[in-house]
Design a protein around this motif. Structure first.
Motif, PDB file in Angstrom:
ATOM      1  N   ALA A  48      -6.772  -3.230   1.849  1.00  0.00           N
ATOM      2  CA  ALA A  48      -6.117  -2.669   2.916  1.00  0.00           C
ATOM      3  C   ALA A  48      -4.765  -3.050   2.424  1.00  0.00           C
ATOM      4  O   ALA A  48      -3.635  -2.214   2.501  1.00  0.00           O
ATOM      5  N   VAL A  49      -4.388  -4.353   1.959  1.00  0.00           N
ATOM      6  CA  VAL A  49      -3.186  -4.858   1.352  1.00  0.00           C
ATOM      7  C   VAL A  49      -2.563  -4.149   0.366  1.00  0.00           C
ATOM      8  O   VAL A  49      -1.534  -3.576   0.165  1.00  0.00           O
ATOM      9  N   GLU A  50      -3.643  -3.606  -0.583  1.00  0.00           N
ATOM     10  CA  GLU A  50      -3.349  -2.855  -1.809  1.00  0.00           C
ATOM     11  C   GLU A  50      -2.877  -1.484  -1.471  1.00  0.00           C
ATOM     12  O   GLU A  50      -1.948  -0.965  -2.018  1.00  0.00           O
ATOM     13  N   VAL A  51      -3.515  -1.050  -0.241  1.00  0.00           N
ATOM     14  CA  VAL A  51      -3.375   0.479   0.165  1.00  0.00           C
ATOM     15  C   VAL A  51      -1.854   0.497   0.396  1.00  0.00           C
ATOM     16  O   VAL A  51      -1.022   1.415   0.488  1.00  0.00           O
ATOM     17  N   VAL A  52      -1.525  -0.545   1.309  1.00  0.00           N
ATOM     18  CA  VAL A  52      -0.132  -0.547   2.235  1.00  0.00           C
ATOM     19  C   VAL A  52       0.934  -0.703   1.096  1.00  0.00           C
ATOM     20  O   VAL A  52       1.962  -0.108   1.109  1.00  0.00           O
ATOM     21  N   LEU A  53       0.567  -1.754   0.010  1.00  0.00           N
ATOM     22  CA  LEU A  53       1.633  -1.823  -1.012  1.00  0.00           C
ATOM     23  C   LEU A  53       1.737  -0.549  -1.802  1.00  0.00           C
ATOM     24  O   LEU A  53       2.959  -0.260  -2.216  1.00  0.00           O
ATOM     25  N   ALA A  54       0.570  -0.029  -2.064  1.00  0.00           N
ATOM     26  CA  ALA A  54       0.684   1.368  -2.706  1.00  0.00           C
ATOM     27  C   ALA A  54       1.551   2.560  -2.178  1.00  0.00           C
ATOM     28  O   ALA A  54       2.537   2.980  -2.608  1.00  0.00           O
ATOM     29  N   ALA A  59       6.516   5.393  -1.733  1.00  0.00           N
ATOM     30  CA  ALA A  59       7.492   6.123  -0.918  1.00  0.00           C
ATOM     31  C   ALA A  59       9.015   5.484  -0.956  1.00  0.00           C
ATOM     32  O   ALA A  59       9.807   6.155  -0.388  1.00  0.00           O
ATOM     33  N   GLY A  60       8.874   4.281  -1.470  1.00  0.00           N
ATOM     34  CA  GLY A  60      10.307   3.592  -1.589  1.00  0.00           C
ATOM     35  C   GLY A  60      10.705   3.037  -0.274  1.00  0.00           C
ATOM     36  O   GLY A  60      11.884   2.942  -0.057  1.00  0.00           O
ATOM     37  N   ILE A  61       9.802   2.582   0.506  1.00  0.00           N
ATOM     38  CA  ILE A  61       9.808   2.261   1.851  1.00  0.00           C
ATOM     39  C   ILE A  61      10.238   0.798   1.769  1.00  0.00           C
ATOM     40  O   ILE A  61       9.399  -0.103   1.166  1.00  0.00           O
ATOM     41  N   ALA A  62      11.331   0.291   2.603  1.00  0.00           N
ATOM     42  CA  ALA A  62      11.715  -1.094   2.635  1.00  0.00           C
ATOM     43  C   ALA A  62      11.893  -2.010   1.211  1.00  0.00           C
ATOM     44  O   ALA A  62      11.617  -2.940   1.365  1.00  0.00           O
ATOM     45  N   SER A  63      12.324  -1.150   0.248  1.00  0.00           N
ATOM     46  CA  SER A  63      12.614  -1.605  -1.144  1.00  0.00           C
ATOM     47  C   SER A  63      13.614  -2.713  -0.955  1.00  0.00           C
ATOM     48  O   SER A  63      14.484  -2.477  -0.202  1.00  0.00           O
ATOM     49  N   PRO A  64      13.621  -4.048  -1.611  1.00  0.00           N
ATOM     50  CA  PRO A  64      12.353  -4.385  -2.523  1.00  0.00           C
ATOM     51  C   PRO A  64      11.481  -5.255  -2.007  1.00  0.00           C
ATOM     52  O   PRO A  64      10.546  -5.779  -2.704  1.00  0.00           O
ATOM     53  N   VAL A  65      11.153  -5.226  -0.771  1.00  0.00           N
ATOM     54  CA  VAL A  65       9.999  -6.057  -0.070  1.00  0.00           C
ATOM     55  C   VAL A  65       8.691  -5.603  -0.779  1.00  0.00           C
ATOM     56  O   VAL A  65       7.906  -6.780  -0.831  1.00  0.00           O
ATOM     57  N   PRO A  66       8.209  -4.607  -0.749  1.00  0.00           N
ATOM     58  CA  PRO A  66       6.795  -3.928  -1.388  1.00  0.00           C
ATOM     59  C   PRO A  66       6.741  -4.780  -2.787  1.00  0.00           C
ATOM     60  O   PRO A  66       5.610  -5.284  -3.217  1.00  0.00           O
ATOM     61  N   ALA A  67       7.779  -4.436  -3.679  1.00  0.00           N
ATOM     62  CA  ALA A  67       7.638  -4.996  -4.790  1.00  0.00           C
ATOM     63  C   ALA A  67       7.821  -6.620  -5.098  1.00  0.00           C
ATOM     64  O   ALA A  67       7.154  -7.141  -5.792  1.00  0.00           O
ATOM     65  N   LEU A  68       8.546  -7.169  -4.205  1.00  0.00           N
ATOM     66  CA  LEU A  68       8.491  -8.707  -4.099  1.00  0.00           C
ATOM     67  C   LEU A  68       6.746  -9.175  -3.571  1.00  0.00           C
ATOM     68  O   LEU A  68       6.436  -9.968  -4.271  1.00  0.00           O
ATOM     69  N   ALA A  69       6.438  -8.529  -2.720  1.00  0.00           N
ATOM     70  CA  ALA A  69       5.109  -8.883  -2.339  1.00  0.00           C
ATOM     71  C   ALA A  69       4.172  -8.627  -3.476  1.00  0.00           C
ATOM     72  O   ALA A  69       2.990  -9.381  -3.682  1.00  0.00           O
ATOM     73  N   ALA A  70       4.276  -7.272  -4.207  1.00  0.00           N
ATOM     74  CA  ALA A  70       3.330  -7.152  -5.381  1.00  0.00           C
ATOM     75  C   ALA A  70       3.574  -8.265  -6.281  1.00  0.00           C
ATOM     76  O   ALA A  70       2.603  -8.798  -7.128  1.00  0.00           O
ATOM     77  N   VAL A  71       4.538  -8.721  -6.547  1.00  0.00           N
ATOM     78  CA  VAL A  71       4.924  -9.925  -7.464  1.00  0.00           C
ATOM     79  C   VAL A  71       4.048 -11.153  -7.015  1.00  0.00           C
ATOM     80  O   VAL A  71       3.063 -11.784  -7.716  1.00  0.00           O
ATOM     81  N   GLY A  72       4.123 -11.461  -5.828  1.00  0.00           N
ATOM     82  CA  GLY A  72       3.448 -12.768  -5.198  1.00  0.00           C
ATOM     83  C   GLY A  72       2.130 -12.464  -5.194  1.00  0.00           C
ATOM     84  O   GLY A  72       1.037 -13.158  -5.573  1.00  0.00           O
ATOM     85  N   LEU A  73       1.374 -11.429  -4.975  1.00  0.00           N
ATOM     86  CA  LEU A  73      -0.009 -11.024  -5.017  1.00  0.00           C
ATOM     87  C   LEU A  73      -0.630 -11.002  -6.604  1.00  0.00           C
ATOM     88  O   LEU A  73      -1.651 -11.629  -6.914  1.00  0.00           O
TER      89      LEU A  73
END
Length: 125
Positions: A48-54, A59-73
């Motif tokens: 589910a987390v991966e779906v939200v990140l994807a 979609a480029g929503i809330a950039s760069p937060v999703p990319a930073l979350a991806a780094v953490g994951l």
């Protein structure tokens, strides 16, 4: 966001989407994750987390937060793989459900390194 950042974000989003879908289709992936040292209760929400990140990366929503979350994951995933390899254990990856039914290896860490570069490019882009 730059063209490179956008391309990195979309590519990374696609990888997380595939990872999520293949995990959801593999009934034993939480057991495989447990072999890496992830408690099942913590592994269950990963798709589910991966779906939200994807979705947010593509979609480029809330950039760069999703990319930073991806780094953490990806750092957490890589640390789990490195710890298992250091202990001489080579459980099944489970990173992409049954598609990645091979034991973890240095290649797993190298792949995560490439994904980390994409995540950093998306975050900085």
């Amino acid at each position: 966001m730059s063209v490179v950042g956008t391309a990195a974000s979309v590519a990374l989003g696609a990888v997380f989407a595939v990872a999520a879908v293949t995990k959801m289709a593999a009934p034993t992936w939480t057991a495989d994750a447990a072999a890496l040292g992830v408690p099942r209760w913590l592994a269950r929400p990963v798709p589910a987390v991966e779906v939200v990140l994807a979705a947010t990366l593509v979609a480029g929503i809330a950039s760069p937060v999703p990319a930073l979350a991806a780094v953490g994951l990806l750092v957490v995933f890589s640390a789990l793989v490195a710890r298992a390899l250091r202990r001489g254990r080579r459980p099944v990856c489970a990173c992409f459900g049954r598609w990645s039914a091979r034991p973890i290896s240095a290649w797993t860490l190298a792949r995560n390194g490439v994904l980390l570069v994409l995540a950093a490019a998306a975050a900085l882009g």
